[in-house]
Design a protein around this motif. Structure first.
Motif, PDB file in Angstrom:
ATOM      1  N   LYS A   7      36.794  45.426  38.450  1.00 35.62           N
ATOM      2  CA  LYS A   7      36.723  44.069  38.578  1.00 35.62           C
ATOM      3  C   LYS A   7      37.466  43.299  37.471  1.00 35.62           C
ATOM      4  CE  LYS A   7      33.084  40.485  38.932  1.00 35.62           C
ATOM      5  NZ  LYS A   7      31.838  40.223  38.745  1.00 35.62           N
ATOM      6  N   ARG A   8      37.171  43.946  36.310  1.00 31.63           N
ATOM      7  CA  ARG A   8      38.076  43.432  35.182  1.00 31.63           C
ATOM      8  C   ARG A   8      39.487  43.372  35.394  1.00 31.63           C
ATOM      9  NH1 ARG A   8      38.288  41.539  30.051  1.00 31.63           N
ATOM     10  NH2 ARG A   8      39.951  42.615  28.740  1.00 31.63           N
ATOM     11  N   MET A   9      39.771  44.666  35.697  1.00 31.60           N
ATOM     12  CA  MET A   9      41.387  44.879  35.864  1.00 31.60           C
ATOM     13  C   MET A   9      41.904  44.033  36.930  1.00 31.60           C
ATOM     14  SD  MET A   9      42.493  46.426  33.613  1.00 31.60           S
ATOM     15  CE  MET A   9      44.246  46.204  34.153  1.00 31.60           C
ATOM     16  N   HIS A  10      41.160  43.783  38.082  1.00 28.03           N
ATOM     17  CA  HIS A  10      41.589  42.848  39.106  1.00 28.03           C
ATOM     18  C   HIS A  10      41.763  41.399  38.639  1.00 28.03           C
ATOM     19  CE1 HIS A  10      41.673  41.777  43.616  1.00 28.03           C
ATOM     20  NE2 HIS A  10      41.308  40.906  43.405  1.00 28.03           N
ATOM     21  N   LEU A  11      40.685  40.783  37.864  1.00 32.26           N
ATOM     22  CA  LEU A  11      40.749  39.618  37.105  1.00 32.26           C
ATOM     23  C   LEU A  11      41.933  39.587  36.368  1.00 32.26           C
ATOM     24  CD1 LEU A  11      37.170  38.986  36.320  1.00 32.26           C
ATOM     25  CD2 LEU A  11      38.520  37.979  37.983  1.00 32.26           C
ATOM     26  N   VAL A  12      42.444  40.739  35.482  1.00 35.34           N
ATOM     27  CA  VAL A  12      43.588  40.630  34.681  1.00 35.34           C
ATOM     28  C   VAL A  12      44.809  40.438  35.665  1.00 35.34           C
ATOM     29  CG1 VAL A  12      44.814  42.224  33.236  1.00 35.34           C
ATOM     30  CG2 VAL A  12      42.703  41.906  32.746  1.00 35.34           C
TER      31      VAL A  12
END
Length: 370
Positions: free
Chosen positions: A257-262
């Protein structure tokens, strides 16, 4: 399971082949699924990847392992792979019997890592049908599984690799600690053993000199920025590999989820900079695009690193409508197929660097409608 060698016929999803070279010929004739991205991010996000690091309980890590144990790990993992339906029809290659050009082909196709290609210990790679999944045996860890997906599709890549990992874990005894999670050769992989990464094209931010600032704002302890072939490699063609840095104490879905947001943040900042650049740096960008088109149209020799930058400029020019639109999937395809080992495989001959540069120039002209 049939292990590939040059001594007997091999069978895989592409058909039956007598040697590794003929197998790679067949791969050259197939599309590369993880380059076929469509959707609103495909102009910037080339591909997504999830990679898992796993080790086998009862076997030492590679720094203490013996050649005999490497062979035992190979056999153990290959036997398990043969029981996983997602690998039915897979390709299994012994890297120790592959030529340097064949290993470079697999590296260029992002099926293996640079360190894995250069190593000398007993090792092998398993390639699932369609090349969406590959599994390296005896890399830094006993097992490195990776799933590739086009454009921004980290969740899709995760679902594919999670299914495979769950099935393998029911057959293999992984090294696992209730306190720390999956145990790995490198401390930064301990925990989930998961790396989520995107292969992203950021020419406007690069031209504006804002890349370093952008990545610093993301937090260097959480996000790793690497070059064209991952860790230790240089950035080429304004293409960056961006991944999570830590896995210990994290949950897989939260990492993804974090890498998708990044990735979405990078897309937004790159798009914003492209709009600004069309005003602030328009003359500079137009000059780069015009020069790139002129070189591609007329050059007799083009080096692979030079071409990556030319393709980057033309891709940006297409995005800003400075040239007639070109399908981003074609740019993606050329990034891979114009690399040295691919050219030699496509044209079925060994070439020196000058011959490759000449063939590359002709080949790109035949493919690009500019």
């Amino acid at each position: 399971m049939t292990q590939l060698s040059t001594e007997k016929k091999m069978s895989c999803w592409l058909g039956d082949y007598n040697d590794t070279s003929s197998l790679l010929d067949a791969m050259c004739r197939q599309s590369i699924p993880w380059l076929e991205g469509e959707g609103k991010e495909n102009d910037i996000i080339i591909s997504s990847r999830i990679r898992l690091a796993r080790n086998l309980k009862g076997f030492k890590y590679r720094s203490q392992a013996t050649p005999k144990s490497f062979v035992s790990i190979l056999k153990t993992v290959l036997d398990a792979v043969g029981q996983v339906s997602e690998f039915y029809g897979y390709v299994s290659l012994n890297l120790n019997t592959c030529t340097k050009s064949e290993k470079n082909f697999l590296l260029e196709r992002r099926l293996i890592s640079p360190g894995f290609a250069a190593d000398t210990i007993p090792r092998g790679v398993v390639i699932a049908p369609g090349e969406k999944v590959s599994l390296m045996i005896n890399e830094e860890d006993h097992i490195r599984i990776q799933s590739m997906a086009p454009s921004l599709n980290l969740n899709n890549a995760w679902e594919v690799i999670r299914t495979i990992d769950n099935k393998l874990s029911g057959i293999l005894d992984y090294s696992f600690s209730e306190q720390f999670g999956y145990l790995t050769a490198c401390p930064t992989n301990v925990g989930t053993g998961l790396r989520a990464s995107v292969f992203v094209h950021l020419p406007a931010l690069t031209i504006a000199g804002k890349i370093k600032q952008i990545f610093e704002e993301m937090g260097p302890s959480e996000v790793a920025i690497r070059g064209f072939y991952g860790e230790g490699s240089r950035v080429q063609g304004d293409i960056y590999q961006v991944s999570n840095q830590l896995t210990l104490g994290r949950v897989e879905k939260n990492i993804i989820k974090r890498m998708h947001l990044v990735a979405q943040n990078l897309v937004e900042k790159e798009r914003e900079e492209r709009e600004n650049a069309s005003v602030e740096h328009r003359a500079q960008i137009e000059d780069r695009v015009v020069r790139a088109r002129a070189i591609v149209k007329a050059a007799k020799l083009i080096q692979s690193t030079e071409l990556l930058q030319l393709l980057s400029d033309l891709r940006l020019g297409s995005s800003l409508e400075l040239i007639d639109p070109v399908d981003y999937r074609l740019f993606n395809f050329l990034i891979i197929t114009t690399q040295p080992a691919h050219l030699q495989q496509i044209f079925r001959k060994q070439m020196n660097s000058t011959e490759r540069d000449r063939i590359r120039a002709d080949y790109v002209r035949s493919q690009l409608p500019i």
